[in-house]
Design a protein around this motif. Sequence first.
Motif, PDB file in Angstrom:
ATOM      1  N   ARG A 158      42.417  -7.262  39.845  1.00 18.78           N
ATOM      2  CA  ARG A 158      41.183  -6.856  40.700  1.00 18.78           C
ATOM      3  C   ARG A 158      41.165  -5.447  40.601  1.00 18.78           C
ATOM      4  N   ARG A 159      40.103  -4.835  40.073  1.00 16.74           N
ATOM      5  CA  ARG A 159      40.185  -3.118  39.849  1.00 16.74           C
ATOM      6  C   ARG A 159      38.796  -2.653  40.570  1.00 16.74           C
ATOM      7  N   SER A 160      38.923  -1.481  40.954  1.00 17.12           N
ATOM      8  CA  SER A 160      37.699  -0.843  41.500  1.00 17.12           C
ATOM      9  C   SER A 160      37.136  -0.068  40.143  1.00 17.12           C
ATOM     10  N   ARG A 183      34.333   1.743  38.310  1.00 13.38           N
ATOM     11  CA  ARG A 183      33.260   2.571  38.542  1.00 13.38           C
ATOM     12  C   ARG A 183      32.323   2.843  37.530  1.00 13.38           C
ATOM     13  N   PHE A 233      33.410  -1.790  43.965  1.00 13.46           N
ATOM     14  CA  PHE A 233      34.660  -0.435  44.535  1.00 13.46           C
ATOM     15  C   PHE A 233      34.169  -0.707  45.899  1.00 13.46           C
ATOM     16  N   TYR A 234      35.042  -0.194  46.789  1.00  8.17           N
ATOM     17  CA  TYR A 234      34.844  -0.037  48.177  1.00  8.17           C
ATOM     18  C   TYR A 234      34.025   1.509  48.507  1.00  8.17           C
ATOM     19  N   THR A 235      32.906   1.338  49.212  1.00 12.03           N
ATOM     20  CA  THR A 235      31.844   2.697  49.080  1.00 12.03           C
ATOM     21  C   THR A 235      32.290   3.179  50.381  1.00 12.03           C
ATOM     22  N   GLY A 236      33.586   3.831  50.512  1.00 16.63           N
ATOM     23  CA  GLY A 236      34.272   4.613  51.471  1.00 16.63           C
ATOM     24  C   GLY A 236      33.243   5.855  51.820  1.00 16.63           C
ATOM     25  N   TYR A 237      32.702   6.414  51.072  1.00 15.68           N
ATOM     26  CA  TYR A 237      31.727   7.546  51.492  1.00 15.68           C
ATOM     27  C   TYR A 237      30.652   7.155  52.158  1.00 15.68           C
ATOM     28  N   ARG A 258      51.974  -0.571  41.030  1.00 16.29           N
ATOM     29  CA  ARG A 258      51.890  -0.014  42.335  1.00 16.29           C
ATOM     30  C   ARG A 258      52.994   0.348  42.797  1.00 16.29           C
TER      31      ARG A 258
HETATM   32  C1  LIG Z   1      39.003   2.104  52.658  1.00 15.70           C
HETATM   33  C2  LIG Z   1      38.677   2.411  51.144  1.00 15.70           C
HETATM   34  C3  LIG Z   1      37.635   3.176  50.709  1.00 15.70           C
HETATM   35  C4  LIG Z   1      37.483   3.567  49.476  1.00 15.70           C
HETATM   36  N1  LIG Z   1      36.400   4.619  49.062  1.00 15.70           N
HETATM   37  C5  LIG Z   1      35.966   4.695  47.882  1.00 15.70           C
HETATM   38  C6  LIG Z   1      34.746   5.281  47.518  1.00 15.70           C
HETATM   39  O1  LIG Z   1      34.091   5.918  48.453  1.00 15.70           O
HETATM   40  N2  LIG Z   1      34.776   5.430  46.199  1.00 15.70           N
HETATM   41  C7  LIG Z   1      35.378   5.025  45.230  1.00 15.70           C
HETATM   42  O2  LIG Z   1      35.080   5.162  44.037  1.00 15.70           O
HETATM   43  N3  LIG Z   1      36.399   4.431  45.456  1.00 15.70           N
HETATM   44  C8  LIG Z   1      36.807   4.109  46.900  1.00 15.70           C
HETATM   45  N4  LIG Z   1      37.878   3.275  47.005  1.00 15.70           N
HETATM   46  C9  LIG Z   1      38.522   2.651  46.030  1.00 15.70           C
HETATM   47  C10 LIG Z   1      40.015   3.194  45.824  1.00 15.70           C
HETATM   48  O3  LIG Z   1      40.102   4.438  45.179  1.00 15.70           O
HETATM   49  C11 LIG Z   1      40.821   2.319  44.797  1.00 15.70           C
HETATM   50  O4  LIG Z   1      40.943   0.994  45.729  1.00 15.70           O
HETATM   51  C12 LIG Z   1      42.061   2.661  44.714  1.00 15.70           C
HETATM   52  O5  LIG Z   1      42.172   3.879  43.976  1.00 15.70           O
HETATM   53  C13 LIG Z   1      42.867   1.708  43.908  1.00 15.70           C
HETATM   54  O6  LIG Z   1      42.371   1.156  42.856  1.00 15.70           O
HETATM   55  P1  LIG Z   1      41.992  -0.252  42.422  1.00 15.70           P
HETATM   56  O7  LIG Z   1      41.141  -0.749  43.587  1.00 15.70           O
HETATM   57  O8  LIG Z   1      41.603  -0.455  41.192  1.00 15.70           O
HETATM   58  O9  LIG Z   1      43.336  -1.074  42.638  1.00 15.70           O
HETATM   59  C14 LIG Z   1      38.074   3.067  48.327  1.00 15.70           C
HETATM   60  C15 LIG Z   1      38.971   1.867  48.725  1.00 15.70           C
HETATM   61  C16 LIG Z   1      39.549   1.957  50.086  1.00 15.70           C
HETATM   62  C17 LIG Z   1      40.357   0.690  50.490  1.00 15.70           C
END
Ligand SMILES: Cc1cc2nc3c(=O)[nH]c(=O)nc-3n(C[C@H](O)[C@H](O)[C@H](O)COP(=O)(O)O)c2cc1C
Length: 290
Positions: free
Chosen positions: A89-91, A93, A236-240, A282
């Motif tokens: 599983r990867r984020s 983009r 990917f998680y949109t933390g922003y 990791r």
């Molecule tokens: C709470 C949280 C917020 C995140 N916010 C963002 C974000 O706003 N933009 C983004 O590109 N990735 C975001 N990510 C993705 C992380 O950068 C990513 O999970 C991390 O680098 C590990 O990579 P992987 O998910 O591919 O294993 C977020 C992840 C988490 C858990």
Amino acid sequence: MPKIVVEPARCRRCGACAHECPAEVFTLPKDGAAPRAERPERCIACGHCVALCTREAIRHADFPPGSVRRIDRDLLPGPDALMELFRVRRSARVFLDRPVPRELLEKVIEAGRLAPTAHNDQGTGYIVVQDAAELRHIAEKTAAFLGETARQLRSPVKRFIATFLMRRKIKSALMMLDSFEAVAAAAREGGDKVLRGAPCVLLFHADPGLAYPDKSAQLAVQNASLMCEALGLTCFYTGYVVGACDSGLKFKVLENMPKGHRVYAGLAIGWPKYTFQQWPDRKTAAVQWR
Ligand SMILES: Cc1cc2nc3c(=O)[nH]c(=O)nc-3n(C[C@H](O)[C@H](O)[C@H](O)COP(=O)(O)O)c2cc1C
């Protein structure tokens, strides 16, 4: 009609319903009689009692016939398959310019729906955003918000005030100032470092008055993200975006969110342009065995 009824004629007296019930709804009579649902008002409708009772001895108002289904254990992934899913599983983009079909998004939401929730309240709601203008609005507004946040926090006086207002959150915000500015600068030039041009955003919201609504939402996110991976999508998680919502930013797509609800999580979802053939390891887990 009582909410929960144990039919003595069907019950085989195994006691599983009473032992497993987290709310102690049932009483097990000492004389070997069938359990009695004496405290139905405590029930959190987790369904454990009805799911355990293969004799269908429990009638439960929240679980009409057909709502408790057989498990097909042959379909379950083994530990190796499951671990590989966690690894891959990867984020990602970088998205293809291709919409995500509704049937797939329904599967993603279904995965979220099945996640555990505090007190089994099942209070997480979902908003699916696919409209290009709405997505742009979210990305642009968030980028502008991050730019403004960075501008304010670069000022020593405002930073001093923010230290009190934001308390512990100030530390992470200060660490992110460069990133905030990069996101805002990209947006000014027509780029999108918020949603990265994803064709879909899934927002997870809930009533803040529930027990641990934020935690429940994060568990739904993780289920949903694994389902994305299994479907060949990426997310990917949109933390922003979530951070911006936390700070009171309102988007048009939230207009019809139930009153008082808060956005607790978001996933940008789409088709990955690049397919990972390898997974990066990791850090070793920091574990204490006591
Ligand atoms: C709470 C949280 C917020 C995140 N916010 C963002 C974000 O706003 N933009 C983004 O590109 N990735 C975001 N990510 C993705 C992380 O950068 C990513 O999970 C991390 O680098 C590990 O990579 P992987 O998910 O591919 O294993 C977020 C992840 C988490 C858990």
